[in-house]
Enzyme design. Structure first.
Site, PDB file in Angstrom:
ATOM      1  N   HIS A  64       0.833  -1.209   0.000  1.00 24.85           N
ATOM      2  CA  HIS A  64       0.000   0.000   0.000  1.00 24.85           C
ATOM      3  C   HIS A  64       0.863   1.252   0.000  1.00 24.85           C
ATOM      4  O   HIS A  64       1.922   1.295   0.637  1.00 24.85           O
ATOM      5  CB  HIS A  64      -0.979   0.014   1.183  1.00 24.85           C
TER       6      HIS A  64
ATOM      7  N   ASP B  90       4.461  -5.558   4.289  1.00 26.37           N
ATOM      8  CA  ASP B  90       4.167  -4.421   5.153  1.00 26.37           C
ATOM      9  C   ASP B  90       5.194  -4.355   6.280  1.00 26.37           C
ATOM     10  O   ASP B  90       6.042  -5.249   6.419  1.00 26.37           O
ATOM     11  CB  ASP B  90       2.751  -4.543   5.727  1.00 26.37           C
TER      12      ASP B  90
ATOM     13  N   GLU C 124      -5.201   1.146   2.966  1.00 26.47           N
ATOM     14  CA  GLU C 124      -4.859   0.170   4.003  1.00 26.47           C
ATOM     15  C   GLU C 124      -4.889   0.783   5.389  1.00 26.47           C
ATOM     16  O   GLU C 124      -5.348   0.153   6.347  1.00 26.47           O
ATOM     17  CB  GLU C 124      -3.472  -0.414   3.707  1.00 26.47           C
ATOM     18  N   GLU C 125      -4.420   2.020   5.517  1.00 21.30           N
ATOM     19  CA  GLU C 125      -4.324   2.635   6.835  1.00 21.30           C
ATOM     20  C   GLU C 125      -5.687   2.949   7.451  1.00 21.30           C
ATOM     21  O   GLU C 125      -5.779   3.203   8.651  1.00 21.30           O
ATOM     22  CB  GLU C 125      -3.484   3.918   6.765  1.00 21.30           C
TER      23      GLU C 125
ATOM     24  N   HIS D   4       4.533   3.746  13.103  1.00 18.69           N
ATOM     25  CA  HIS D   4       3.570   4.855  13.157  1.00 18.69           C
ATOM     26  C   HIS D   4       4.065   5.981  14.065  1.00 18.69           C
ATOM     27  O   HIS D   4       3.268   6.774  14.571  1.00 18.69           O
ATOM     28  CB  HIS D   4       2.183   4.385  13.600  1.00 18.69           C
TER      29      HIS D   4
ATOM     30  N   ASP E 198       6.254   2.717   6.609  1.00 20.77           N
ATOM     31  CA  ASP E 198       5.047   1.904   6.473  1.00 20.77           C
ATOM     32  C   ASP E 198       4.120   2.620   5.483  1.00 20.77           C
ATOM     33  O   ASP E 198       3.490   3.603   5.833  1.00 20.77           O
ATOM     34  CB  ASP E 198       4.399   1.751   7.847  1.00 20.77           C
TER      35      ASP E 198
END
Length: 399
Positions: free
Chosen positions: A75, A249, A228-229, A329, A194
């Site tokens: 992604h 990922d 995706e997030e 994150h 990410d």
């Protein structure tokens, strides 16, 4: 032909990774980065298409005209923010895009995208009490949360009218600047590794296959998702002939986890549940045979593209390969060695056959023909009546 390690263009991986990181792409605003990925694929001869919702699809054709295919899913969307409210002091309240803590946003530089495409406004996330000379110890005593921070806009503005004059309004996208850095020792530090590091690894693996003139064992689809997030991920865009899906990922490097920044990771399970028994063990066997540094791990607070695919009804085995990321994150960091191992693992996987090529050629088959006994030993005679291994209870007389 058995799989073999391929020569990897690591300069390409580094360049593509940095370029991806520099393209802002919070979920919901991903057109630019999808154009970039499509152009990179086209440069080494792979065409692509785009779905209505923005997912990009490409493929490396295999030798078989019929039978099942596989898919690799990554992604390009990232966590970010959206203007929730214009504040009376000329600053902005944010709503998050994706799940992330304001703790790691404090001090972040960002871009605010208004409806005027020719103008990008910069700003910075600050706690509500940001001046030590004004608030003293209260700076450290205030809470952590998005209600405790605001965006200071880099323009001479002091009220809502001033913000509106700049063209800022509720719903404008906000992207946190990544500030990428590759250290002499090979560490890669940046926001949004990410999953842009995963995208770079996948593009490098597909390029290595093309450069080596190798046809994959089965047709390999590439699906690049853009939500995706926020949980949608690979809920659409997969080819119906796909029997195996491998998501690429970020893997979690933290106390209690086995993932490392300098190694590839094979996730055995995550917050949604275990990944496919047969496919995960096949991937582990491939890595062991060819000397890929691959560690196994299980994640608690984690989901990926394949979760959305399965929830949407994908009829396929699913697995996840990752690159170890410290402080996911947040202030993310990985290592070029881990990306190299991941890229080589993908090359080997693309050259290998499906776990069960004959069985998976059709969406269903007779139970007696399922080859599970090869990897999950059980009685050849089949199940018995009643629970296996539980003796019949002895009859008891009246009390």
């Amino acid at each position: 032909m058995s799989p073999k390690p391929l020569e990897l263009d690591l300069d390409y991986l580094r360049q593509v990774l940095v370029e991806l990181l520099e393209i802002p792409s919070p979920s919901g605003r991903t057109d630019h980065i999808q154009q970039y990925v499509g152009e990179r694929l086209s440069a080494f001869g792979v065409s692509s298409t785009l779905t209505r919702r923005g997912a990009l699809s490409a493929s490396l054709p295999g030798p078989r005209e019929t039978g099942a295919d596989r898919a690799v899913v990554v992604h390009t969307d990232t966590i970010g923010g959206m203007v929730k409210r214009l504040k009376e002091n000329g600053r902005l309240e944010l709503k998050t895009i994706g799940t992330h803590s304001s703790r790691f946003a404090e001090g972040a530089h960002l871009r605010i995208f208004t409806d005027d495409l020719d103008r990008v406004i910069t700003g910075q996330v600050l706690p509500l009490k940001a001046s030590g000379h004004r608030y003293n110890d209260d700076v450290d005593l205030q809470g952590v949360g998005w209600e405790h921070v605001e965006v200071r806009v880099d323009e001479p503005v002091e009220d809502i009218a001033g913000l509106r004059a700049l063209g800022i309004d509720a719903g404008d996208f906000v992207a946190f600047l990544p500030n990428p850095m590759i250290t002499p020792s090979g560490y890669v530090k940046s926001r949004h590794l990410d999953d842009k590091a995963g995208v770079a690894a996948v593009l490098t693996a597909f390029k290595a296959m093309v450069d080596a003139g190798i046809t994959p064992a089965v047709t390999a689809h590439l699906l690049v998702t853009v939500t995706e997030e926020i949980g949608h991920g690979a809920s659409h865009g997969l080819d119906p002939d796909v029997a195996e899906i491998v998501s690429v990922d970020a893997a979690v490097v933290a106390p209690g986890q086995q993932s490392r920044e300098d190694a590839a990771t094979l996730a055995m399970g995550d917050g949604v549940g275990p990944f496919d028994y047969h496919l995960t063990r096949n991937l582990a066997a491939i890595a062991k045979e060819h000397g890929v540094d691959l560690v196994r791990d299980v994640f608690d607070y984690y989901r990926s593209d394949v979760a959305a695919a399965v929830e949407a009804g994908a009829h396929a085995r699913v697995a996840l390969l990752g690159f170890g990321v410290d402080a996911t994150h947040g202030h993310e960091r990985t290592h070029l060695d881990g990306l190299r191992h991941l890229t080589q693992m993908l090359c080997l996987y693309l050259q290998s056959d499906l776990v069960f090529p004959e069985w998976d050629a059709e969406p269903e088959g007779d139970l007696a023909d399922f080859p599970s006994l090869a990897v999950q030993p059980a009685s050849e005679e089949g199940p018995r009546e009643g629970p296996i291994g539980v003796a019949e209870p002895a009859s008891q007389g009246p009390a």
